[in-house]
Design an enzyme around this catalytic site. Structure first.
Site, PDB file in Angstrom:
ATOM      1  N   LYS A 119       0.856  -1.187   0.000  1.00 27.62           N
ATOM      2  CA  LYS A 119       0.000   0.000   0.000  1.00 27.62           C
ATOM      3  C   LYS A 119       0.891   1.235   0.000  1.00 27.62           C
ATOM      4  O   LYS A 119       1.698   1.442   0.905  1.00 27.62           O
ATOM      5  CB  LYS A 119      -0.910   0.010   1.229  1.00 27.62           C
ATOM      6  CG  LYS A 119      -1.737   1.271   1.298  1.00 27.62           C
ATOM      7  CD  LYS A 119      -2.793   1.228   2.374  1.00 27.62           C
ATOM      8  CE  LYS A 119      -3.503   2.565   2.467  1.00 27.62           C
ATOM      9  NZ  LYS A 119      -4.581   2.543   3.447  1.00 27.62           N
ATOM     10  N   LYS A 135      -2.095  -1.544  -3.937  1.00 26.65           N
ATOM     11  CA  LYS A 135      -2.960  -0.370  -3.878  1.00 26.65           C
ATOM     12  C   LYS A 135      -2.103   0.886  -3.949  1.00 26.65           C
ATOM     13  O   LYS A 135      -1.109   0.952  -3.239  1.00 26.65           O
ATOM     14  CB  LYS A 135      -3.722  -0.416  -2.559  1.00 26.65           C
ATOM     15  CG  LYS A 135      -4.613   0.748  -2.299  1.00 26.65           C
ATOM     16  CD  LYS A 135      -5.209   0.620  -0.923  1.00 26.65           C
ATOM     17  CE  LYS A 135      -5.952   1.897  -0.619  1.00 26.65           C
ATOM     18  NZ  LYS A 135      -6.399   1.982   0.733  1.00 26.65           N
TER      19      LYS A 135
HETATM   20  C1  PBG Z   1      -6.966   3.908   5.315  1.00 28.15           C
HETATM   21  C2  PBG Z   1      -7.485   3.555   3.953  1.00 28.15           C
HETATM   22  C3  PBG Z   1      -7.381   4.373   2.846  1.00 28.15           C
HETATM   23  C4  PBG Z   1      -8.001   3.723   1.808  1.00 28.15           C
HETATM   24  C5  PBG Z   1      -8.477   2.495   2.281  1.00 28.15           C
HETATM   25  N1  PBG Z   1      -8.135   2.413   3.614  1.00 28.15           N
HETATM   26  C6  PBG Z   1      -6.818   5.741   2.718  1.00 28.15           C
HETATM   27  C7  PBG Z   1      -5.566   6.084   3.350  1.00 28.15           C
HETATM   28  O1  PBG Z   1      -4.659   5.259   3.529  1.00 28.15           O
HETATM   29  O2  PBG Z   1      -5.447   7.260   3.717  1.00 28.15           O
HETATM   30  C8  PBG Z   1      -8.116   4.295   0.427  1.00 28.15           C
HETATM   31  C9  PBG Z   1      -9.109   3.702  -0.488  1.00 28.15           C
HETATM   32  C10 PBG Z   1      -9.446   4.556  -1.656  1.00 28.15           C
HETATM   33  O3  PBG Z   1      -8.834   5.621  -1.913  1.00 28.15           O
HETATM   34  O4  PBG Z   1     -10.375   4.182  -2.368  1.00 28.15           O
HETATM   35  N2  PBG Z   1      -6.883   2.909   6.228  1.00 28.15           N
END
Ligand code: PBG
Length: 337
Positions: free
Chosen positions: A202, A257
């Protein structure tokens, strides 16, 4: 005729000449089984509050969520992924509402599993919707995110979700060691079939902006970022390192991601580990599609379907996408892929 190499003995266009042969030689296909729908949940009754930065996406109260789940079942989409919008007065520096057994997410999970036991339910393990500061974990007095103290909270959150009936818990926080710690806690609690989908690779991405609006963490987060725990977009090898650890610690599925800008990472992860690997087509990617389509710059249906098949071609076993309902509807209507 002058020949260039093998030309014209080899003509790549022959197979492309007719629909039947294009279908015969197609290497990748798309089905509703490839989709996971992320949904934003909020308190209340009969509520569908639009998220302005994500046209077509609403935050749903639990009764409305059940209507969406009914359509998912009818379309054959295997799993829903739940994200909460938590009321400001329930937020705390340590995000303790995240492990309230009577909280919004446990109630949503129970409601879905009672009505649609066949639908997979995945829950997000991270503190950002619950913290006053919008970070995914606990912070010290300087605002730095503490790792091991956060993992203790994530264990409580994951157990709370699993006990409510979540089939898959999905840590999206990027703390070190959390997959192993959560796996051990689940085993000790007798929840040996609760799956873990690890947000393994991520990235600290700007594509998450609209999501932060949807869960209501952006105003709290302010100008601070998540660079001290999410991965640097410049790094590819590091993703393999992360995935290797998460699988060794007991993850059943892994994720890359964001989506399309990171297909090289997805490909490498799939090639290296052969594990079930998912791609998150995130909120910013969704917003770009929707706003460009609304401006008449692109063909929404064709670009959405192309986006999905590209994810599959690059190795995704499935795609988390806010477009899941549209994609499944278009497939049902007979769209090719
Ligand atoms: C945070 C989380 C995020 C997303 C899923 N879980 C955002 C972040 O890390 O700030 C993003 C998902 C998306 O942008 O569709 N735990």
């Amino acid at each position: 005729m002058q020949t260039l190499g093998q030309f014209p003995m080899v003509r790549m266009r022959r197979n492309r000449h007719d629909d039947f042969s294009r279908r015969l030689v197609r290497e990748t296909t798309l089905s509703p089984n490839d989709l996971i729908l992320p949904v934003f949940v909020e308190e209340g009754q009969n509520r569908r509050d639009p998220v302005p930065s994500m046209p077509g996406v609403c935050r749903l109260s639990i009764d409305q969520l059940l209507e969406v789940c009914e359509e998912m079942v009818a379309l054959g989409i295997p799993m829903v992924a739940l994200f909460p919008h938590i009321e400001q007065n329930l937020k705390a520096p340590d995000g303790r509402e995240a492990h309230n057994p009577d909280g919004l997410i446990p109630r949503a999970v129970k409601a879905i599993k009672a009505k649609f036991p066949q639908l997979g339910v995945m829950t997000d393990v991270a503190l950002d919707p619950y913290t006053t500061h919008g970070q995914d974990g606990l912070i010290d007095s300087t605002g730095f995110i503490l790792n091991d103290e956060t993992v203790e909270q994530l264990i409580l959150q994951a157990l709370c979700q699993a006990r409510a009936g979540a089939d898959v818990v999905a840590p999206s926080d990027m703390m070190d060691g959390r997959i192993g710690a959560i796996r051990k806690a689940l085993e000790d609690d007798g929840r040996i079939y609760t799956r873990i989908m690890a947000y393994s690779a991520k990235y600290a991405s700007s594509y998450y902006g609209p999501f932060r609006d949807a869960v209501g963490s952006s105003s709290n987060l302010g100008r601070s970022n998540k660079d001290v725990y999410q991965q640097d977009p410049a790094n590819g090898n590091e993703a393999l390192w992360e995935v290797g650890y998460d699988l060794a610690e007991g993850a059943d599925m892994v994720m890359v991601k964001p989506g399309i800008p990171y297909l090289d990472v997805l490909w490498r992860v799939k090639e290296e580990f052969k594990a079930p690997t998912f791609l998150y087509h995130v909120s910013g990617e969704y917003a770009m599609l929707k706003f460009a389509a609304a401006a008449g710059a692109i063909d929404e249906k064709k670009i959405t379907m192309e986006t999905m098949i590209c994810a599959k071609r690059a190795g995704a076993d499935g795609i988390l996408t806010y477009c899941s309902l549209d994609v499944a509807r278009w497939l049902k209507e007979g769209y090719e892929y």
